[in-house]
Design an enzyme around this catalytic site. Structure first.
Site, PDB file in Angstrom:
ATOM      1  N   LYS A 119      -2.179  -1.594  -3.800  1.00  0.00           N
ATOM      2  CA  LYS A 119      -3.026  -0.406  -3.754  1.00  0.00           C
ATOM      3  C   LYS A 119      -2.178   0.855  -3.787  1.00  0.00           C
ATOM      4  O   LYS A 119      -1.221   0.931  -3.017  1.00  0.00           O
ATOM      5  CB  LYS A 119      -3.835  -0.455  -2.465  1.00  0.00           C
ATOM      6  CG  LYS A 119      -4.712   0.737  -2.244  1.00  0.00           C
ATOM      7  CD  LYS A 119      -5.346   0.643  -0.904  1.00  0.00           C
ATOM      8  CE  LYS A 119      -6.201   1.872  -0.732  1.00  0.00           C
ATOM      9  NZ  LYS A 119      -6.654   2.014   0.616  1.00  0.00           N
ATOM     10  N   LYS A 168       0.862  -1.180   0.000  1.00  0.00           N
ATOM     11  CA  LYS A 168       0.000   0.000   0.000  1.00  0.00           C
ATOM     12  C   LYS A 168       0.895   1.226   0.000  1.00  0.00           C
ATOM     13  O   LYS A 168       1.695   1.435   0.911  1.00  0.00           O
ATOM     14  CB  LYS A 168      -0.905   0.000   1.227  1.00  0.00           C
ATOM     15  CG  LYS A 168      -1.792   1.241   1.267  1.00  0.00           C
ATOM     16  CD  LYS A 168      -2.812   1.179   2.358  1.00  0.00           C
ATOM     17  CE  LYS A 168      -3.653   2.443   2.364  1.00  0.00           C
ATOM     18  NZ  LYS A 168      -4.663   2.422   3.416  1.00  0.00           N
TER      19      LYS A 168
HETATM   20  C1  PBG Z   1      -7.416   3.669   5.248  1.00  0.00           C
HETATM   21  C2  PBG Z   1      -7.774   3.382   3.852  1.00  0.00           C
HETATM   22  C3  PBG Z   1      -7.611   4.270   2.794  1.00  0.00           C
HETATM   23  C4  PBG Z   1      -8.174   3.662   1.688  1.00  0.00           C
HETATM   24  C5  PBG Z   1      -8.649   2.415   2.074  1.00  0.00           C
HETATM   25  N1  PBG Z   1      -8.381   2.243   3.424  1.00  0.00           N
HETATM   26  C6  PBG Z   1      -7.076   5.661   2.760  1.00  0.00           C
HETATM   27  C7  PBG Z   1      -5.765   5.938   3.315  1.00  0.00           C
HETATM   28  O1  PBG Z   1      -4.923   5.077   3.528  1.00  0.00           O
HETATM   29  O2  PBG Z   1      -5.559   7.119   3.600  1.00  0.00           O
HETATM   30  C8  PBG Z   1      -8.239   4.311   0.334  1.00  0.00           C
HETATM   31  C9  PBG Z   1      -9.240   3.789  -0.609  1.00  0.00           C
HETATM   32  C10 PBG Z   1      -9.481   4.618  -1.793  1.00  0.00           C
HETATM   33  O3  PBG Z   1      -8.879   5.689  -2.038  1.00  0.00           O
HETATM   34  O4  PBG Z   1     -10.352   4.211  -2.583  1.00  0.00           O
HETATM   35  N2  PBG Z   1      -6.708   2.799   5.981  1.00  0.00           N
END
Ligand code: PBG
Length: 326
Positions: free
Chosen positions: A250, A197
């Site tokens: 992601k 991520k």
């Molecule tokens: C938070 C989380 C995020 C997303 C999913 N879980 C945002 C972040 O890490 O700030 C983002 C999902 C998206 O942008 O569609 N833990």
């Protein structure tokens, strides 16, 4: 010398359909949904046209529609009222909290549909970070966060969640959560780890949807640097050894190379998260008449499969499934 003619395999749709290597079906999709308190409540998300925060009753209705369209899984994100947020994300472990109650309602109504829940502090944290913040230094405290995450995962499993998705990027969290789940008897709860991520500006619309942006600083000390790919392999091998069932990359679109690397280097299923910013870009350009949003959607989703993803979390899930069933 005869001309080699690859175009023969493209000459009409019939031959193209025979040689086609990848196909998107609703069975590949996971639909992220945003939950809000209340009844019969729909609060549209301005930066994500077509998406809204829904109260639990409408989440159940939406999930039923998705299930009937062939989508096997929803992933839930709660929009928590500011008054319920605190430093320790206490509300995340409330057995009668918004998320847990919605999971129960979903599993009652649709026992076969998979429910996935996110494990991270940010929707519940007054600091807006995925981990616990040290007030003096501003540091995100890794090991103290693990305990909170494990309790959160167990609370979600207790409510009936089929898949927990640690999206926090703390070190050691997959193993810590696996142990806690196993200790509590949840040996069948899957872990889909947000393995790679990245600290990404593509999450903007999501943070608007949940009012979950960090109050101070950014997420770069725990989410990965987008310049790196070898680091994703390290995270993948750790998650594998800690007991992850599925590895996720992601964001997805700018990270197809990372999906491919994990596909080549792991025997585990790979998920791609087609994040909020990727959705918003397509919708915005479509609204301006600058491109055909529906065609771009299918092309984009197919590219995740081509890169090697087995499944895709996408805000396009319903639209794609409807198009497929036409
Ligand atoms: C938070 C989380 C995020 C997303 C999913 N879980 C945002 C972040 O890490 O700030 C983002 C999902 C998206 O942008 O569609 N833990």
């Amino acid at each position: 010398m005869m001309t080699i003619r690859p175009r023969r395999n493209r000459k009409n749709e019939a031959i193209r359909s025979l040689v086609r290597e990848n196909l998107i079906t609703p069975k590949d999709l996971i639909a992220p949904l945003f939950i809000v308190e209340g009844k019969n409540e729909i609060i549209p998300i301005a930066s994500m046209p077509g998406q809204a925060r829904l109260s639990s009753d409408l989440i159940v209705k939406k999930a039923k529609e998705l299930w009937d369209l062939g989508v096997p899984c929803v992933s839930l994100f709660p929009a928590i009222a500011e008054a319920k947020k605190d430093k320790y994300a206490t509300e995340s472990c409330n057995d009668n909290g918004l998320l847990q109650n919605t999971v129960k309602a979903l599993k009652d109504a649709l026992p076969e549909m998979l429910v996935m829940t996110d494990v991270a502090m940010d929707p519940y944290s007054s600091d807006g970070h995925d981990g616990l913040v040290d007030d003096k230094s501003g540091e995100i405290l890794n090991d103290q966060t693990l305990e909170i995450l494990a309790n959160m995962a167990v609370a979600q499993a207790k409510a009936g969640s089929d898949i927990v998705g640690p999206s926090d990027m703390m070190d050691g969290r997959v193993g810590y959560i696996r142990d806690a789940l196993d200790d509590e008897g949840f040996t069948n709860t899957l872990i889909m780890s947000y393995t790679a991520k990245y600290a990404s500006a593509f999450y903007g619309p999501f943070r608007n949807a949940l009012d979950s942006a960090p109050k101070a600083g950014d997420k770069k000390t725990y989410q990965m640097d987008y310049a790196n790919v070898r680091e994703a392999l390290l995270e993948a091998s750790l998650d594998e050894s800690e007991g992850a069932d599925i590895l996720m990359v992601k964001p997805g679109l700018s990270y197809l190379d990372v999906i491919k690397e994990l596909r080549i280097n792991s025997a585990l299923p790979i998920a791609a998260y087609n994040v909020s910013g990727e959705y918003a870009m397509v919708k915005a350009a479509h609204e301006k008449g600058w491109l055909d949003g529906e065609k771009v959607m299918v092309e984009m989703l197919t590219s995740f499969k081509r890169a090697g993803a087995d499944m895709i979390l996408t805000y396009f899930a319903e639209e794609m499934a409807r198009l497929y069933s036409k």
